[in-house]
Design an enzyme around this catalytic site. Sequence first.
Site, PDB file in Angstrom:
ATOM      1  CD  GLU A 405      -2.953  -1.208   2.227  1.00 44.53           C
ATOM      2  OE1 GLU A 405      -4.152  -1.412   1.977  1.00 44.53           O
ATOM      3  OE2 GLU A 405      -2.515  -1.078   3.381  1.00 44.53           O
ATOM      4  CD  GLU A 485      -4.119  -6.724   3.244  1.00 40.41           C
ATOM      5  OE1 GLU A 485      -5.158  -6.144   3.626  1.00 40.41           O
ATOM      6  OE2 GLU A 485      -2.994  -6.215   3.328  1.00 40.41           O
TER       7      GLU A 485
END
Length: 953
Positions: A405, A485
């Site tokens: 991220e 995820e």
Amino acid sequence: MVDFHEDPVPGSGRRAARADFVSDAPRLPLNGRWRFRLSDTAGGTGPSLPDPALDDTDWDDIRVPSHWVLEGYDRPLYTNTAYPFPIDPPYLPDDNATGDYRLRFDLPSGWPGGRTVLRFQGVDSCGTVWLNGELLGHSKGSRLPFEFDVTGVVRPAGNLLAVRVQRWSSGSYLEDQDMWWLPGIFRDVELLSRPVDGIDDFTVRASYRDGSGTLSVTADVPGTVEIPELGLVFGTGERVTIDRVEPWSAERPRLYRGTLSAAGETIELAAGFRTVEIIGGRLLINGVPVLFRGVNRHEHDPDRGRSLDRDTMIRDIELMKRHNVNAVRTAHYPPHPEFLRLCDEYGLWVVDECDIETHGFIYAGWEGNPPGEPMWRDALLDRARRMVERDKNHPSVVVWSLGNESGAGAAFGDIERYIRHRDPTRPLHYERDPSYRHSDFHSLMYPSLDDLERIGQRKEDPPEGVLPESDDDVRRRGLPFLLCEYAHAMGNGPGSLADYQAILESYERFCGAFVWEWIDHGLAEVDSLGRRYYRHGGDIGYQPNGERFCLDGLLFPDRTPSPGLGELRKAIEPVGIAVDGGFVVVTNKYDVLSLGHLAFRWRAEVDGVLEDEGTLTVPDCPARSVVRVPLPALDHGFEGEVWLTVEAVLAEAARWAPAGHVVAFGQARSGSGAHRRPARAPGRAVFSADGRLVRLGDLELDGPVFDVWRAPTENDRGQGPRNALAADWEAVGLDRFLHRRGEIERPDGDTIVVRGRSGPATRTLGFRTTYTYRRRDDGLHLLIEADPVGDWDDTAYGHLTVSPPRMGVRFALPGGYSEVTWFGRGPGESYADSHAAARVGRYTAAIDALQTPYLVPQENGNHVETRWLELSGQGLPTLRVDGEPHLDFTARRWTSEALRAARRPHDLTDSGRVWLNLDHAQQGIGSASCGPALPERYRLPVRRYTWSMTLSV
């Protein structure tokens, strides 16, 4: 005194990154009690810190390794995405807690000459180091090792090691992972003797192809490799081929142990032969496709934070293996090196992730994001280099992840080129750059089931900013897909695990998925009454904080498995067991193993009572294949509901579990017989003036009260407006229904009909209810009818359409009830989208044991598909409820309203009653705390509902 903490350079004075290994060269651990003093600013205690003459006798002692915020100093802070300091790179605020550490030590007698190296395995966030008053240098990159050559500086006796650690540094801009900010020297510190002509660094390459292995070891000095089991003795730099060798895999972690020797030093080797490739858009290891059944793992302990010992690492790995987890993404940084050694030995595929995350720049519109800024290039590349060099020799590491991220930027191109040059044997993963130019995988977080299906078909829409049919779009569609995820395990949940797994197993493109995440990040605390509890971000008086978002694991902080981990275990089990006609169909979902290491056993139960059992002979079944085995001969004269259960268990003990450990199970109903119901006198039913049942036989009770609401789960609270189910319920008043009795009719002597209406103040919406009681030979039969009325599409809230989370009734029972026996799914809690792990059977449990103590109290303890239940307690008549055919039930000593109001489990106190919910249904759990909205099929639409039950005592 030089201050490095705001300089974006990654370090100074350090030795080159190198492999972590176990050697027979002398080693002096420096863990233990150090002198410590905490200051408010980056200058610490001032320039005298490294002076050996400084009198530190009045300083405190602190444990090393540890985090000072967990040792009684300052406070831990938790943020999810936000930086806890202004975005002003590379600068930090003046308020910057700084720990000064000092240790006096002597060398052991006989410490050899030659070089001596000082190694730190992890310092958060910037460590500046002096030895005997001499500045050695500094380092950033908290979850990565660094070393200094202290030859000529270290003395036989009277050494003074000083370390200054700033909480915030320029490196903190690269470490905005979703976790607690925990400063300190939190991993091992050690002094290493490096013998003259010893080996400083080496690289093992052990590949596998069609039964043969190729092994080479290169080192910075000439050495000799010996692998006794293979009869190998050869020199470094040579490449040898072994005609027959067993490959390493997570399922069969075959290691060939040996040594690498040079003058004065012998190093332990553990070679695992395996080849990782991407061919035809599929991930292949040792020539076969693999499917990661994985978890994201932060390092966490409720008392020690990220300072874990080896026993805790082993406990994690054993729990993973026992729950069918075969892969770990090291979110979001390299773990302690001992964890990877254990993964090599126990068998886990590892996606090793670099210590890079700049998520907080989202609040700056990604302006100044470090991967796109030249001044950060060296720091970012340094982190990748230190990860790869440290971990390059572990066969368990099969994928390098460039970080998490952190948007996009040129630095990821630099990192990609470095890793591909240094280690071409492993593919690369990076999820957040929409072009995926630096990744060998397409990857996403938290897609919906529909989106995942499209990805499996390679029909997904291009990411934002990528043109359809562009080179990037075409390339991405050809990549294997890694779901890095999904299934956010926050509170009660996650739901739909079996649904996700079914899709992942249906398309060749998928190479696996990683649940977020392994463990709740609660930090242990004791309240004023001496009760232990777990803090989350919202318990710390600091803004910003991520509130409860750190409590999102499959384990509770004390490493007790949550119901979610049990559901994952079932969803990802490596053996499928089903019944088709007269056969048991056994599907081998392993990537490598045949089923020879398993034994199969069966049992037949009638109404949950064991009637027969035996073993099942399953022929050899290679990986990814199916066999059909004739059903065991059953006595078909059984009367009642017959269930056949088949289990696959370990035939012999494994390193991680004993013989008999259940790996997988399947259940099937045999025939169509209904469960037997005992003949019971119905008992006299007494009703209050407003139509509530207040006595049944000798039992005093109160109810039923129409109930459409539940204490919100974390997933009900959701993230973002599309997932805010609990807020929507409250907006229209589902949490505050008021009830009005209508007509009471007695059409005959055995029947009573009670009509009413339930709905919230200020709203028109609600339900008209009809309760029809009939006295029958087997008890008091209750038919419930609920018809929606009013405006459920609420124009006052922008056409907010809600659906009730529950459709049921609630009874208040005497508090003396203590135990429930039931026939249905159990023994753990189950919901519409989370019941695969709950077997059909007969169970008995204490009412208190039916509660799941989620760290934030919320709906829990439901049981779907319940045929009947009985509540018992000393001195009380046994209350039996038969569903027609099934009910959901929960039983607890507090109301749903008290459950919502509680902040912690110990806030829940016995109300003096037992509250029994008997529901037609309850909506699913989902994972909307960070993920897609709950699928429509797991919601309860606004429509007419009818259900029935029989009550008897």
